[in-house]
Design a protein around this motif. Structure first.
Motif, PDB file in Angstrom:
ATOM      1  N   LYS A 278       0.822  -1.210   0.000  1.00 45.32           N
ATOM      2  CA  LYS A 278       0.000   0.000   0.000  1.00 45.32           C
ATOM      3  C   LYS A 278       0.851   1.253   0.000  1.00 45.32           C
ATOM      4  O   LYS A 278       0.579   2.224  -0.706  1.00 45.32           O
ATOM      5  CB  LYS A 278      -0.871   0.014   1.268  1.00 45.32           C
ATOM      6  CG  LYS A 278      -2.234  -0.565   1.039  1.00 45.32           C
ATOM      7  CD  LYS A 278      -3.059  -0.315   2.292  1.00 45.32           C
ATOM      8  CE  LYS A 278      -4.409  -0.991   2.160  1.00 45.32           C
ATOM      9  NZ  LYS A 278      -5.156  -0.931   3.408  1.00 45.32           N
TER      10      LYS A 278
ATOM     11  N   ARG B   9       0.874   4.342  -2.662  1.00 45.88           N
ATOM     12  CA  ARG B   9       0.517   5.725  -2.345  1.00 45.88           C
ATOM     13  C   ARG B   9       1.610   6.676  -2.810  1.00 45.88           C
ATOM     14  O   ARG B   9       1.345   7.729  -3.375  1.00 45.88           O
ATOM     15  CB  ARG B   9       0.263   5.864  -0.852  1.00 45.88           C
ATOM     16  CG  ARG B   9      -0.579   7.088  -0.560  1.00 45.88           C
ATOM     17  CD  ARG B   9      -1.014   7.128   0.877  1.00 45.88           C
ATOM     18  NE  ARG B   9       0.074   7.506   1.743  1.00 45.88           N
ATOM     19  CZ  ARG B   9       0.171   7.139   3.024  1.00 45.88           C
ATOM     20  NH1 ARG B   9      -0.760   6.362   3.548  1.00 45.88           N
ATOM     21  NH2 ARG B   9       1.179   7.530   3.761  1.00 45.88           N
TER      22      ARG B   9
ATOM     23  N   LYS C 189       1.319   9.691  -5.565  1.00 43.65           N
ATOM     24  CA  LYS C 189       1.791  11.039  -5.276  1.00 43.65           C
ATOM     25  C   LYS C 189       2.738  11.532  -6.364  1.00 43.65           C
ATOM     26  O   LYS C 189       2.683  12.687  -6.778  1.00 43.65           O
ATOM     27  CB  LYS C 189       2.487  11.089  -3.911  1.00 43.65           C
ATOM     28  CG  LYS C 189       1.525  11.131  -2.758  1.00 43.65           C
ATOM     29  CD  LYS C 189       2.251  11.446  -1.455  1.00 43.65           C
ATOM     30  CE  LYS C 189       1.247  11.558  -0.306  1.00 43.65           C
ATOM     31  NZ  LYS C 189       1.931  11.860   0.959  1.00 43.65           N
TER      32      LYS C 189
ATOM     33  N   CYS D  75      -5.977   1.730  -8.191  1.00 44.06           N
ATOM     34  CA  CYS D  75      -5.674   2.040  -6.794  1.00 44.06           C
ATOM     35  C   CYS D  75      -6.863   2.641  -6.066  1.00 44.06           C
ATOM     36  O   CYS D  75      -6.801   2.969  -4.890  1.00 44.06           O
ATOM     37  CB  CYS D  75      -4.517   3.034  -6.707  1.00 44.06           C
ATOM     38  SG  CYS D  75      -3.049   2.492  -7.539  1.00 44.06           S
TER      39      CYS D  75
ATOM     40  N   ASN E 134      -7.876   3.943   2.438  1.00 43.18           N
ATOM     41  CA  ASN E 134      -7.058   5.106   2.791  1.00 43.18           C
ATOM     42  C   ASN E 134      -7.598   6.353   2.100  1.00 43.18           C
ATOM     43  O   ASN E 134      -7.602   6.457   0.872  1.00 43.18           O
ATOM     44  CB  ASN E 134      -5.612   4.842   2.366  1.00 43.18           C
ATOM     45  CG  ASN E 134      -4.707   5.963   2.808  1.00 43.18           C
ATOM     46  OD1 ASN E 134      -4.972   7.121   2.518  1.00 43.18           O
ATOM     47  ND2 ASN E 134      -3.660   5.610   3.530  1.00 43.18           N
TER      48      ASN E 134
ATOM     49  N   LEU F 102      -5.196   8.323  -0.246  1.00 38.83           N
ATOM     50  CA  LEU F 102      -4.981   7.668  -1.531  1.00 38.83           C
ATOM     51  C   LEU F 102      -6.207   7.847  -2.425  1.00 38.83           C
ATOM     52  O   LEU F 102      -6.106   8.164  -3.601  1.00 38.83           O
ATOM     53  CB  LEU F 102      -4.675   6.179  -1.302  1.00 38.83           C
ATOM     54  CG  LEU F 102      -4.354   5.370  -2.565  1.00 38.83           C
ATOM     55  CD1 LEU F 102      -3.179   6.009  -3.311  1.00 38.83           C
ATOM     56  CD2 LEU F 102      -4.024   3.925  -2.221  1.00 38.83           C
TER      57      LEU F 102
ATOM     58  N   SER G 157      -1.557   8.949   7.103  1.00 38.70           N
ATOM     59  CA  SER G 157      -1.395  10.032   6.144  1.00 38.70           C
ATOM     60  C   SER G 157      -1.725  11.369   6.806  1.00 38.70           C
ATOM     61  O   SER G 157      -2.159  11.411   7.949  1.00 38.70           O
ATOM     62  CB  SER G 157      -2.309   9.814   4.954  1.00 38.70           C
ATOM     63  OG  SER G 157      -3.636  10.066   5.357  1.00 38.70           O
TER      64      SER G 157
END
Lengths: 929, 423
Positions: A27, A31, A35, A57, A62, A65, B157
């Motif tokens: 994961k 991510r 990005k 994805c 998340n 994400l 995050s």
């Protein structure tokens, strides 16, 4: 540990690298890879090739994400519509997520993906979200309706989203209300039907005003803009809305402040001008506007452009705030120029000293454009505020002494205007001006200087030498300079004929033989013929007294100004153009108008009230006949497009009429050539030069049969009305169809709307023998008893002879009531147009008119309908005309003439609308001749 | 005109060398070639400050602001309120400064993803969504080294998964559940004097731009009232949305539930119609007439300062182009002259009334030039602590709604705003 690491590339190629990272099982890796993709996107790299990998994805818990993938989708879905379908399932699922943040995010993103196939799937989730329990989701969904409307309007209407959106106006949460307003406004704008979606009634307004207090600053702007479109039913409602909006003036956000100013400016129109409330409001409006000027320069600029409109509409608001417009040396240039403009608008006797010393300061700054404008501003002050003229002139002289080239040139241009405004006052400075002759290299400055030399040739000893020096390079000069030089030398010749004959010969032959400029040649010929046939007449024409120049040259037209006031805070207010002039495909046709003042039913005959305080300077710039004769320089300072092109028709008239009377020996009335009525021209020698025939001035309909013989016991009367030399005439043809002679004619007029009454006895040949006709005219005055007739121009007549008394009725063509003094000053026109409420405006289409704007000007002028201004707006000519009826009623007209279209739209404003039908008939009749 | 909600189509950020280094599109992608119109205009004006804020192109409007040596250019396609757009752009820059403590090209590049997330959160389809820093910070955590490391370790995050509490409450500017061990409320009353002083030393124009900036760290939902000794001074005010306007109108008291952290509570404007005290004077004498050069003589002194010391005085004079160099002697501080920009800067420091600072010497002009095209102006900066030059005084601060006793502080500062002296 920063995001810049996402830019490191490897040799294998970025896209390849990213692809493998996106498909990584971890994961965390995924991510980071997304990005990197986003980072590439922000700098404008094309990463659309990664679409399938990124979409893969999307299924994730998340949130970050998910958001990043959504960001990517918004950018690229359009280019990969088939792939985008893959995302639909996730969207639909997310719209059901327990977390409101995710529901909102999904519906928001879906709306941004402009792919038809996806749109279909959006409807159901959107419907749910509009009713979501969480206001955050509802407010996001509201905006989404507008997005959807932009993609597929029909779908939105079919699915009933509009009604759902309207329901949100009553939502308990102000943020939801604000977004619903914004969305509805947006849809309204885009809608082709043109009918408003939100029905603005007192109830809706109340909801909006309540939400206004509680929603975000941005929402406040939307709500205020919506309120600006609402017209309250009466002044009480307007006042109460004003009261509730006024606190917005103290908001920290400049956009909120300016939107509030817009609503207030608009609603103030509805309130009685002399009420306490309006004067308090006027005071309250000044501080927030001043505060905007201490913000960032970008905000200042927009504020200044809007203030420019506001001071034209309501000068009172900022009349005490002159100082805030003083220029700082490090203001950006665009701010400086705007401030200067407003300073001149606010200049008055009270503050002129301060203003002048500021302007003088500015004239020594570095920026050339700004310095020039400052020098011109000094000239405008001199013309606007008479008491300051002397100081202005001495300031300008000081500036000329600096010998800075562009300052000197600019100063000379404005001094020329000052000379025209105040003749015979400041000529002592001419010698100083002449010293700078050699340095002038700009056409306008040269032309101005030549004009000055010509005008004051008798006081300048070496005027001939000076003018001769210009003559050497005649053909290299700008047309403006050539024309000016021609006129100046003719003036010189007329003043000092003995020693300048050679010079004048030279310039005439240069102008007529060696030039291929028709204007120059024509003028040369006119002068030549004038001089050769009748020097005395030439003197009268060339040295005629010039009309004064007006002080305000760059005011916006009143209708445009009113429209722009409705657009305060928008781009239109920055460009000073109505939005449909520059915004593509938007709001076409819907022009905004200021609301009319309630309860302004003033009495009919008090029309002249708007005219009671005419400014000191009289005729408008456009009607400057002087232009053709001696002034090629568009009068004072600021160039206004389209005004300069106007002068030809009236000028032709002047030459036609004025010259004829000169040549015909009737010299009396030509002193002020501009305003001399041109009624009867017996066109003589100049007629053929101009190629128009000797048509009589004003329109008179053909005679009609007023009294047929069978009703008049043998007396047959045909007649019509006309206006000659300012006198209304009743023109008769009497025919005796009886067997016996007739005698003892007399006439009586019944009371009528305009008070027409015979001003002398009826002079008919007596006796009138059988089968004889006799033509006669009866002068009429308008001093008789008044009684309103239906129609207004109906006139009942009784004629008596030795046989009987006969009664008949006839219609008087309204144009005979148009008086010779019906020319309104341009400023008064502006003010009056503004003053007359909108409900006193009526429109009429003049069908099938076969003449262009110039011909219209000319024809109407012959009938005492005066053209105040002419503009060309997007290819169509706009004429502004005034006329005055014998009973003092003013009528203001706006004509819209499109080339190639035989129909002319006529908008008429008058305080006494009863006269409108008659005026329309008059226009129709005159223009169809 | 009704504004369109999709008013801001795209945003381009352009650095001082004219590169577009960041773009964000809210609707469809607008090619960055649209910026060419911007660059064309830029070439015409030369000076970045003189760039017109609104540019019309055949299909778009470019509304820009210039901040931190960068241009933020918004692309609009429909009739928009330009102030709405520029206010929004300023808010974007404010947010960047708030998040990254400064806003530069390299900082933006360093935080591309956060910047992108922020922009997306601030604007939806061109419509401002969340612009309050309190809310944004709950949605997207500002980067800091500790958190970045922690996130890398834990896999968390910087994007919050829950809806910010303030977003929809009646006090959208404040987050709930604020907790501090030390409860403090600081108020800075800052007044900037804008003035134009003429050659003779008399005031052409003077006004005060004042603002009250707060740093409030109070737990829970405190409800504050702030009153002034002399509220009659205010006739032109703008408030943070948290201030209850009705209360102000009727009682001249600021009553509000504050946002958490730093914010501007109010700004006010004391206009040119009031008499504004001028706290500093500059005696100057400049001449360019003498052969081969001119003379400059400047003395600075305090005036109307009620005994407070004038500090951080800085004098800046943009000299005429004909000036080649200056050889001057200050009796205090340092001076510099940049022969390219022709700007003379004298960093004076504090003014000692016993020995007034002065700067004297000669100016070297280009040979052959005698007259100068324009007179320079002096730009003055100064700071005076513990003084609000308008005479404004806070009376008292009360807190309701919470039980604890906060620590309160008020500080006054007077500064030069755009303070100019004509020579």
């Amino acid at each position: 540990m920063t995001d810049s690491k996402y830019f490191t590339t490897t040799k294998k190629g970025e896209i390849f690298e990213l692809k493998s990272e996106l498909n990584n099982d971890k994961k965390e890796k995924k991510r980071e890879a997304v990005k990197k993709v986003i980072a590439s996107m922000t700098v404008g790299k094309d990463v659309s090739a990664l679409f399938p990998d990124v979409v893969n994805c999307m299924q994730t818990d998340n949130l970050e994400l998910k958001k990043l993938v959504y960001l990517y989708l918004m950018n690229y879905a359009k280019s990969q519509p088939d792939m985008a379908i893959m995302a639909v399932n996730t969207f639909v699922k997310d719209c059901e997520d327990p977390n409101p943040l995710i529901r909102a995010l999904a519906v928001r993103t879906m709306g941004c993906i402009r792919v038809d196939k996806i749109t279909e799937y959006l409807c159901e989730p959107l419907r749910k979200c509009l009713k979501d329990e969480d206001p955050y989701v509802r407010k996001t969904a509201a905006v989404c309706v507008a997005k959807l409307y932009d993609i597929n309007a029909q779908l939105v209407e079919d699915q009933g989203f509009l009604d759902q959106l309207k329901d949100l106006l009553s939502d308990s949460n102000p943020m939801v209300v604000a977004n619903a307003v914004a969305a509805l406004s947006e849809i309204n704008e885009a809608s082709t039907s043109g009918s408003p979606l939100i029905e603005m009634n007192a109830q809706t307004i109340n909801k909006l005003l309540t939400a206004l207090n509680e929603c975000t600053e941005w929402g406040q702007v939307f709500i205020l803009d919506s309120l600006a479109n609402y017209s309250p039913k009466d002044d009480r409602e307007a006042q109460s809305i004003c009261e509730r909006i006024t606190p917005r003036l103290a908001h920290a956000n400049a956009a909120v402040v300016l939107s509030a100013v817009k609503v207030l400016m608009k609603l103030m129109e509805m309130l009685p001008a002399d009420s306490d409330f309006v004067s308090t409001l006027t005071k309250k409006l000044a501080p927030p506007l001043v505060t905007l000027l201490s913000s960032e320069p970008e905000v200042q600029y927009v504020a200044l452009r809007n203030i420019n409109l506001i001071v034209q509409k309501r000068p009172d608001i900022l009349k005490h705030e002159m100082k805030v417009f003083f220029v700082k040396y490090n203001d950006p240039i665009y701010v400086k120029l705007e401030k200067l403009d407003i300073m001149i608008r606010l200049a008055s006797q009270a503050n002129i000293a301060q203003v002048l010393s500021e302007l003088k300061e500015y004239a020594t700054e570095v920026d050339v454009d700004f310095v020039r404008k400052a020098v011109r501003a000094i000239g405008r002050c001199a013309i606007k505020v008479e008491q300051s003229a002397e100081r202005c002139v001495s300031t300008l002289l000081d500036l000329i002494q600096t010998k800075v080239n562009y300052v000197v040139q600019e100063a000379i241009v404005v001094i020329k205007d000052i000379f025209r405004k105040y003749p015979n006052k400041y000529e002592s400075i001419i010698s100083t001006l002449c010293e700078n002759l050699d340095t002038l290299d700009e056409p306008e400055a040269r032309a101005s200087m030549i004009w000055i030399i010509g005008e004051y040739a008798e006081r300048i000893d070496n005027a001939d030498e000076l003018l001769e020096s210009f003559l050497e390079g005649f053909h290299d000069e700008n047309t403006q300079v050539q024309l000016q030089l021609l006129t100046a030398i003719v003036k010189l010749f007329l003043k000092r004929p003995t020693d300048t004959q050679e010079l004048v010969q030279q310039v005439l032959s240069l102008a007529t033989q060696d030039s291929d400029n028709p204007d120059l040649r024509d003028r040369g010929f006119i002068y030549w013929r004038l001089l050769s046939t009748d020097p005395a007449a030439a003197k009268e024409v060339v040295l005629a007294e010039k009309p004064l120049i007006s002080e305000e040259t760059d005011l916006l037209e009143p209708t445009l100004l009113d429209e722009l006031i409705c657009h305060i805070s928008s781009l239109a207010s920055v460009y000073h153009k109505p939005p449909n002039a520059f915004v593509e495909g938007r709001g076409a046709g819907v022009r905004k108008m200021l609301p009319a003042r309630a309860g302004s039913q003033e009495t009919v005959l008090e029309t002249a009230s708007g005219v009671t305080d005419p400014p000191a300077v009289i005729p408008a710039q456009d009607s400057l006949i002087g232009d053709l004769l001696s002034m090629d320089i568009s009068a004072p300072s600021v160039p206004v497009p389209a005004t300069t092109s106007v002068f030809s028709p009236p000028a032709v008239d002047l030459l036609g009429g004025g010259l004829d009377s000169l040549l015909g020996g009737d010299v009396a009335a030509t002193g002020t050539a501009g305003s001399a009525p041109v009624s009867q021209s017996t066109t003589g020698l100049l007629g053929d030069i101009f190629g128009f025939s000797a048509t009589p001035a004003s329109y008179s309909p053909p005679k009609s049969n007023w009294l047929p013989a069978e009703k008049g016991k043998g007396l047959d009367i045909w007649g019509t009305f006309s206006r000659r030399n300012g006198q209304i005439q009743m023109d008769f043809t009497f025919t005796n169809k009886a067997m016996q002679a007739m005698a003892g004619f007399a006439i009586q007029l019944n009371k009528n709307s305009f008070g027409l009454t015979p001003s002398s006895a009826l002079q008919v040949m007596t006796p009138l023998p059988p089968s004889m006709s006799h033509d006669c005219s009866l002068p009429l005055a308008t001093t008789g008893a008044i009684q309103r007739m239906e129609p207004l121009n109906n006139l009942q007549v009784a004629i008596k002879n030795n046989i009987d008394v006969f009664y008949f009725a006839c219609l008087v063509p309204v144009n005979v009531f148009f008086t010779e003094d019906g020319q309104m000053d341009k400023r008064v026109f502006l003010a009056t147009w503004k003053d007359i409420p909108a409900q006193n405006e009526v429109q009429y289409t003049l069908a099938n008119i076969q003449c262009n704007a110039d011909a219209v000007v000319q024809k109407m002028q012959q009938n005492n309908v005066f053209t105040i201004a002419k503009r060309n707006v997007e290819g169509q000519d706009m004429l502004y005309q005034s006329l005055k009826l014998t009973n003092g009623i003013w009528v203001l007209n706006e004509l819209k003439i499109q080339p190639g279209n035989p129909n002319i739209t006529l908008s008429l404003k008058s305080r006494a609308l009863d006269v409108a039908p008659g005026v329309f008939q008059a226009y129709d009749a005159i223009l169809h001749t | 005109m009704v504004s369109s909600i999709n008013m801001i189509h795209s945003l381009f950020i352009i650095n001082s060398s004219g590169d577009v280094f960041m773009e964000k599109h809210w609707k469809s992608v607008v090619s960055r070639s649209v910026c060419d119109y911007f660059f064309d205009q830029q070439r015409k004006v030369g000076n970045p400050e003189d760039m017109p804020p609104v540019i019309a192109t055949p299909h778009h409007y470019l509304i820009s602001i210039h901040r931190c040596c960068m241009f933020f250019v918004a692309v609009c396609m429909t009739e928009v309120p330009p102030l709405f757009v520029s206010e929004f752009l300023h808010r974007v820059v404010d947010t960047f400064e708030d998040y990254f403590s400064e806003c530069t090209e390299s900082i933006i590049k360093e935080h591309y993803v956060v910047v992108y997330e922020l922009l997306d959160e601030m604007l939806d389809n061109g419509f401002p969504l969340a612009t309050e820093s309190n809310i944004l910070k709950e949605l997207i955590k500002p980067p800091n080294i500790l958190r970045t490391i922690a996130n890398t370790v834990t896999g968390k995050s910087n994007v919050s998964a829950t809806l910010p509490s303030g977003q929809l409450s009646n006090v959208p500017w404040r987050r709930t559940g604020v907790k501090y061990t030390n409860n403090e409320a600081y108020f800075d009353v800052v007044e900037e004097v804008d003035a134009i002083i003429d050659k003779a030393g008399s005031t052409v124009f003077a006004e005060i731009q004042g603002y009250i900036d707060c740093c409030i760290k109070l737990s829970g939902m405190p409800d504050l009232t702030l009153s002034f000794m002399n509220p009659r001074l205010f006739d032109d005010v703008s408030f943070h949305p948290c201030v209850r306007f009705k209360r102000w109108e009727s009682e001249r008291i600021l009553s509000f539930i504050p946002p958490d952290g730093n914010f501007r509570l109010m700004s006010y404007h004391i206009g040119s119609q009031n008499i504004v005290a001028i706290p500093i004077y500059v005696r100057h004498n400049i001449s360019f007439r003498e052969a081969g050069g001119g003379r400059l003589d400047i003395t600075v002194g305090p005036k109307q300062t009620i005994g407070r010391t004038v500090e951080s005085v800085m004098i800046e004079i943009p000299m005429p182009k004909a000036v080649l160099n200056c050889s001057l002697v200050p009796n205090q501080g340092k001076y510099s002259f940049d022969p390219v920009s022709k700007v003379l800067i004298w960093d004076v420091g504090r003014i000692d009334t016993a020995k007034l600072p002065s700067l004297r010497g000669t100016i070297n002009l280009q040979s052959g030039t005698t007259a100068v095209e324009s007179n320079p102006a002096i730009n003055v900066q100064f700071t005076i602590s513990q003084l609000a030059v308008s005479g404004l005084k806070v009376n008292r601060l009360d807190m309701y709604g919470e039980k604890y006793k906060p620590f309160k502080g008020v500080k006054y500062i007077t500064k030069a705003g755009r303070f100019q002296i004509r020579m």
